[in-house]
Design a protein around this motif. Structure first.
Motif, PDB file in Angstrom:
ATOM      1  N   TRP A   1      -6.275 -11.421   5.368  1.00  0.00           N
ATOM      2  CA  TRP A   1      -7.493 -10.600   5.203  1.00  0.00           C
ATOM      3  C   TRP A   1      -7.295  -9.535   4.124  1.00  0.00           C
ATOM      4  O   TRP A   1      -8.171  -9.317   3.292  1.00  0.00           O
ATOM      5  N   ILE A   2      -6.131  -8.893   4.174  1.00  0.00           N
ATOM      6  CA  ILE A   2      -5.864  -7.843   3.178  1.00  0.00           C
ATOM      7  C   ILE A   2      -5.768  -8.465   1.782  1.00  0.00           C
ATOM      8  O   ILE A   2      -6.284  -7.924   0.799  1.00  0.00           O
ATOM      9  N   THR A   3      -5.150  -9.637   1.711  1.00  0.00           N
ATOM     10  CA  THR A   3      -5.042 -10.335   0.415  1.00  0.00           C
ATOM     11  C   THR A   3      -6.437 -10.613  -0.154  1.00  0.00           C
ATOM     12  O   THR A   3      -6.715 -10.348  -1.332  1.00  0.00           O
ATOM     13  N   MET A   4      -7.313 -11.129   0.722  1.00  0.00           N
ATOM     14  CA  MET A   4      -8.680 -11.450   0.267  1.00  0.00           C
ATOM     15  C   MET A   4      -9.434 -10.191  -0.179  1.00  0.00           C
ATOM     16  O   MET A   4     -10.219 -10.226  -1.116  1.00  0.00           O
ATOM     17  N   LEU A   5      -9.128  -9.093   0.527  1.00  0.00           N
ATOM     18  CA  LEU A   5      -9.789  -7.828   0.200  1.00  0.00           C
ATOM     19  C   LEU A   5      -9.323  -7.284  -1.157  1.00  0.00           C
ATOM     20  O   LEU A   5     -10.107  -6.750  -1.944  1.00  0.00           O
ATOM     21  N   LEU A   6      -7.994  -7.475  -1.400  1.00  0.00           N
ATOM     22  CA  LEU A   6      -7.408  -6.869  -2.607  1.00  0.00           C
ATOM     23  C   LEU A   6      -7.290  -7.845  -3.780  1.00  0.00           C
ATOM     24  O   LEU A   6      -6.920  -7.466  -4.887  1.00  0.00           O
ATOM     25  N   TRP A   7      -7.577  -9.110  -3.513  1.00  0.00           N
ATOM     26  CA  TRP A   7      -7.500 -10.145  -4.553  1.00  0.00           C
ATOM     27  C   TRP A   7      -8.382  -9.760  -5.730  1.00  0.00           C
ATOM     28  O   TRP A   7      -9.378  -9.074  -5.545  1.00  0.00           O
ATOM     29  N   ARG A   8      -8.002 -10.186  -6.916  1.00  0.00           N
ATOM     30  CA  ARG A   8      -8.713  -9.775  -8.132  1.00  0.00           C
ATOM     31  C   ARG A   8     -10.235  -9.902  -8.005  1.00  0.00           C
ATOM     32  O   ARG A   8     -10.973  -9.032  -8.451  1.00  0.00           O
TER      33      ARG A   8
ATOM     34  N   LEU B   1      -3.008  -5.234  -4.911  1.00  0.00           N
ATOM     35  CA  LEU B   1      -2.242  -6.316  -4.301  1.00  0.00           C
ATOM     36  C   LEU B   1      -0.820  -6.294  -4.863  1.00  0.00           C
ATOM     37  O   LEU B   1      -0.618  -5.922  -6.024  1.00  0.00           O
ATOM     38  N   TYR B   2       0.143  -6.664  -4.035  1.00  0.00           N
ATOM     39  CA  TYR B   2       1.569  -6.633  -4.388  1.00  0.00           C
ATOM     40  C   TYR B   2       2.045  -5.212  -4.700  1.00  0.00           C
ATOM     41  O   TYR B   2       2.764  -4.980  -5.659  1.00  0.00           O
ATOM     42  N   SER B   3       1.546  -4.280  -3.910  1.00  0.00           N
ATOM     43  CA  SER B   3       2.008  -2.891  -4.044  1.00  0.00           C
ATOM     44  C   SER B   3       2.365  -2.377  -2.644  1.00  0.00           C
ATOM     45  O   SER B   3       1.912  -2.931  -1.635  1.00  0.00           O
TER      46      SER B   3
ATOM     47  N   MET C   1      -1.547  -1.039   4.168  1.00  0.00           N
ATOM     48  CA  MET C   1      -2.851  -1.470   4.716  1.00  0.00           C
ATOM     49  C   MET C   1      -2.676  -2.558   5.779  1.00  0.00           C
ATOM     50  O   MET C   1      -3.280  -2.510   6.848  1.00  0.00           O
ATOM     51  N   ALA C   2      -1.816  -3.528   5.463  1.00  0.00           N
ATOM     52  CA  ALA C   2      -1.592  -4.631   6.416  1.00  0.00           C
ATOM     53  C   ALA C   2      -0.942  -4.110   7.703  1.00  0.00           C
ATOM     54  O   ALA C   2      -1.302  -4.522   8.809  1.00  0.00           O
ATOM     55  N   GLN C   3      -0.006  -3.183   7.524  1.00  0.00           N
ATOM     56  CA  GLN C   3       0.677  -2.651   8.714  1.00  0.00           C
ATOM     57  C   GLN C   3      -0.272  -1.799   9.559  1.00  0.00           C
ATOM     58  O   GLN C   3      -0.158  -1.774  10.779  1.00  0.00           O
TER      59      GLN C   3
ATOM     60  N   MET D   1       3.093 -11.526   2.401  1.00  0.00           N
ATOM     61  CA  MET D   1       1.874 -12.060   1.783  1.00  0.00           C
ATOM     62  C   MET D   1       1.226 -11.052   0.817  1.00  0.00           C
ATOM     63  O   MET D   1       0.858 -11.405  -0.294  1.00  0.00           O
ATOM     64  N   VAL D   2       1.126  -9.782   1.272  1.00  0.00           N
ATOM     65  CA  VAL D   2       0.396  -8.807   0.431  1.00  0.00           C
ATOM     66  C   VAL D   2       1.330  -8.037  -0.510  1.00  0.00           C
ATOM     67  O   VAL D   2       0.882  -7.453  -1.492  1.00  0.00           O
ATOM     68  N   GLY D   3       2.652  -8.046  -0.160  1.00  0.00           N
ATOM     69  CA  GLY D   3       3.602  -7.308  -1.000  1.00  0.00           C
ATOM     70  C   GLY D   3       4.298  -8.207  -2.001  1.00  0.00           C
ATOM     71  O   GLY D   3       4.647  -7.783  -3.099  1.00  0.00           O
ATOM     72  N   GLY D   4       4.508  -9.449  -1.586  1.00  0.00           N
ATOM     73  CA  GLY D   4       5.119 -10.411  -2.500  1.00  0.00           C
ATOM     74  C   GLY D   4       6.633 -10.311  -2.601  1.00  0.00           C
ATOM     75  O   GLY D   4       7.248 -11.041  -3.377  1.00  0.00           O
ATOM     76  N   ASN D   5       7.271  -9.391  -1.881  1.00  0.00           N
ATOM     77  CA  ASN D   5       8.730  -9.218  -1.889  1.00  0.00           C
ATOM     78  C   ASN D   5       9.259  -9.052  -3.323  1.00  0.00           C
ATOM     79  O   ASN D   5      10.227  -9.682  -3.725  1.00  0.00           O
ATOM     80  N   ILE D   6       8.603  -8.211  -4.115  1.00  0.00           N
ATOM     81  CA  ILE D   6       9.003  -8.012  -5.518  1.00  0.00           C
ATOM     82  C   ILE D   6      10.157  -7.001  -5.579  1.00  0.00           C
ATOM     83  O   ILE D   6      10.026  -5.888  -5.070  1.00  0.00           O
ATOM     84  N   ARG D   7      11.227  -7.409  -6.194  1.00  0.00           N
ATOM     85  CA  ARG D   7      12.430  -6.568  -6.283  1.00  0.00           C
ATOM     86  C   ARG D   7      12.101  -5.234  -6.955  1.00  0.00           C
ATOM     87  O   ARG D   7      11.470  -5.186  -8.007  1.00  0.00           O
TER      88      ARG D   7
END
Lengths: 232, 244
Positions: free
Chosen positions: A80-87, A97-99, A105-107, A176-182
């Motif tokens: 849901w959060i992904t859909m909300l924040l998707w471009r 998204l990915y921040s 927000m998801a938590q 899903m919403v963070g993307g686990n970006i180093r």
């Protein structure tokens, strides 16, 4: 057993070596989780008080939604959060998204229903005569709520502890919403999943010990606050 | 003498069932009015209506000859009264904080709170319990806290709904004596609901008997107890048998 000992050794090594990446991941986990719990608490307690003490049309329906939300699968929250924040989504223009903000927000989405639901139950279980007694003492509405909150503080802090437990253990939505970006959105839970998928069980175990230590310290502090001045 | 409180045609109905119907009732300043009646007679409802914790469905309530808006009594008005409910409801904090609760609600300065609480703890003989958590008290001690919490507010009217129920006899006797002395000394107008004839005899100047939501007899305590009318008689008779 060897793997556990290896994991523990690795965790101590990682802490002693002062690996900046580990500290960064741990610090981000703490920041994100505490922010989410704090926001959920500030929204959840007043909402729980209103649901527990008042009656309005549709209250039962709201309670059903809250109770469903208490068991909301994190991946659904993440979706849901992904859909909300998707471009192309409603909040897409903010590029969130990915921040860490998206993870928060998801938590919030997974912990808020727990805090509202448990706070509401605590107030519903309160003896109605206590409400009458406080009114008889000449309290305003705000004073009444303040006195009642003090009376059910153990249950309210239990709600906050449960909310924190959900947040600190959460992985599906964060992935899903963070993307686990180093260096940006990697938190302890997503790191553990990644290390396991890479076959680095010792590192995953070391990270799990760190995560558990963090959960232990926060829960220890909250429990102490909850049980302060307790006579029974 | 001008009445402190006057009721006119007070009604309380619930789903077409009349719970309480009081055509008229006056209580004068400094008086201790007792109320007795069987369970479900409407005593607690009348106390709640008199103390404005519950709005009646009809009628008028006068306080010092001024009519009160029964559906929404101003907070300042309610703060002139104090109520002790049937059940001892003590906050999960120290005895001192419990007794101070009403003063804190009224935003009384801290220095005055300390002075007043110390005085009332002394009056009720519970000074030594000040720092103890109120949930650790015995029934008698908790009831003293409950009464001190009400009297510290220096109320113009005190409403008591069976405050001494569930206390053992020696504790009750001691507390009643102390309490009556305080009430008489402060000349507080008091409405006192009880099931206990001895409590009523000891405490009250006048007595009203409630049956099925109606006051069937009212008069001096001795007169009502010794010469009950045909409506009050069965109840008084039962109570007397109960004592014997």
């Amino acid at each position: 057993m060897d793997l556990l000992i290896e994991g523990l050794k690795k965790a101590i090594e990682m802490l002693i070596s002062g690996d900046p990446e580990i500290f960064e991941i741990t610090w981000l986990t703490l920041r994100v989780s505490l922010t989410a719990v704090l926001i959920s608490t500030f929204i959840g307690i007043p909402a729980g008080v209103i649901l527990g003490l008042t009656s309005f049309p549709g209250r039962r329906f709201v309670l059903i939604l809250i109770n469903i939300g208490m068991g909301l699968p994190p991946v659904v929250a993440g979706l849901w959060i992904t859909m909300l924040l998707w471009r192309s989504g409603p909040l897409g223009s903010f590029s969130l998204l990915y921040s860490p903000f998206a993870i928060i927000m998801a938590q919030i989405l997974v912990s808020l229903p727990i805090i509202i639901g448990l706070t509401c139950s605590a107030f519903q279980q309160m003896d109605e005569k206590m409400l009458l007694q406080i009114k008889a003492l000449g309290a305003t509405r705000l004073q009444t709520v303040r006195l009642l909150v003090r009376e059910v503080k153990i249950a309210i802090l239990a709600a906050v502890i449960a909310g924190f437990g959900r947040v600190i253990a959460e992985v599906g939505a964060a992935m899903m919403v963070g993307g686990n970006i180093r260096g940006e959105t990697r938190i302890l839970t997503t790191s553990i999943v990644m290390e396991v998928s890479k076959g680095n069980f010792d590192v995953a175990l070391a990270l799990s010990f760190l995560l558990m230590s963090l959960a232990f310290i926060i829960t220890f502090l909250l429990t102490n606050l909850q049980q302060r001045n307790r006579v029974r | 003498m001008n009445p402190m409180i006057r009721l006119e045609n007070i009604q309380y109905t619930n789903k077409d069932r009349t719970i309480l119907s009081v055509p008229s009732l006056s209580i004068t300043q400094g008086e201790i009015l007792g109320m007795m009646g069987p369970n479900g007679a409407g005593k607690s409802t009348l106390i709640k209506i008199l103390s404005c914790l519950q709005a009646p469905t009809g009628g008028k309530l006068y306080y010092k000859n001024a009519e009160l808006p029964i559906s929404r009594i101003p907070l300042e008005q309610r703060r002139k009264w104090a109520v002790v409910l049937q059940q001892t409801l003590i906050f999960d904090t120290t005895v001192f904080q419990n007794v101070a609760a009403g003063l804190k609600i009224r935003k009384v300065p801290r220095s005055q709170i300390k002075q007043k609480v110390d005085f009332w703890l002394e009056q009720f003989g519970i000074s030594h319990l000040a720092k103890k958590n109120a949930h650790q008290l015995s029934g008698g001690e908790a009831q003293r806290v409950n009464l001190a919490r009400a009297l510290i507010l220096d109320p113009e009217v005190l409403y008591l709904d069976e405050p001494f129920t569930a206390l053992d006899y020696p504790t009750k006797v001691k507390l009643l004596k102390d309490f009556k002395a305080i009430i008489k000394q402060t000349k507080t107008t008091t409405i006192f609901v009880s099931h206990d004839v001895t409590e009523i005899q000891f405490m009250c100047d006048r007595l009203a008997i409630l049956m099925d939501g109606h006051i069937v007899q009212i008069g001096s305590t001795a007169n009502v107890l010794n010469n009950p009318n045909q409506y009050a008689s069965p109840f008084i008779h039962d109570m007397s048998l109960h004592i014997e």
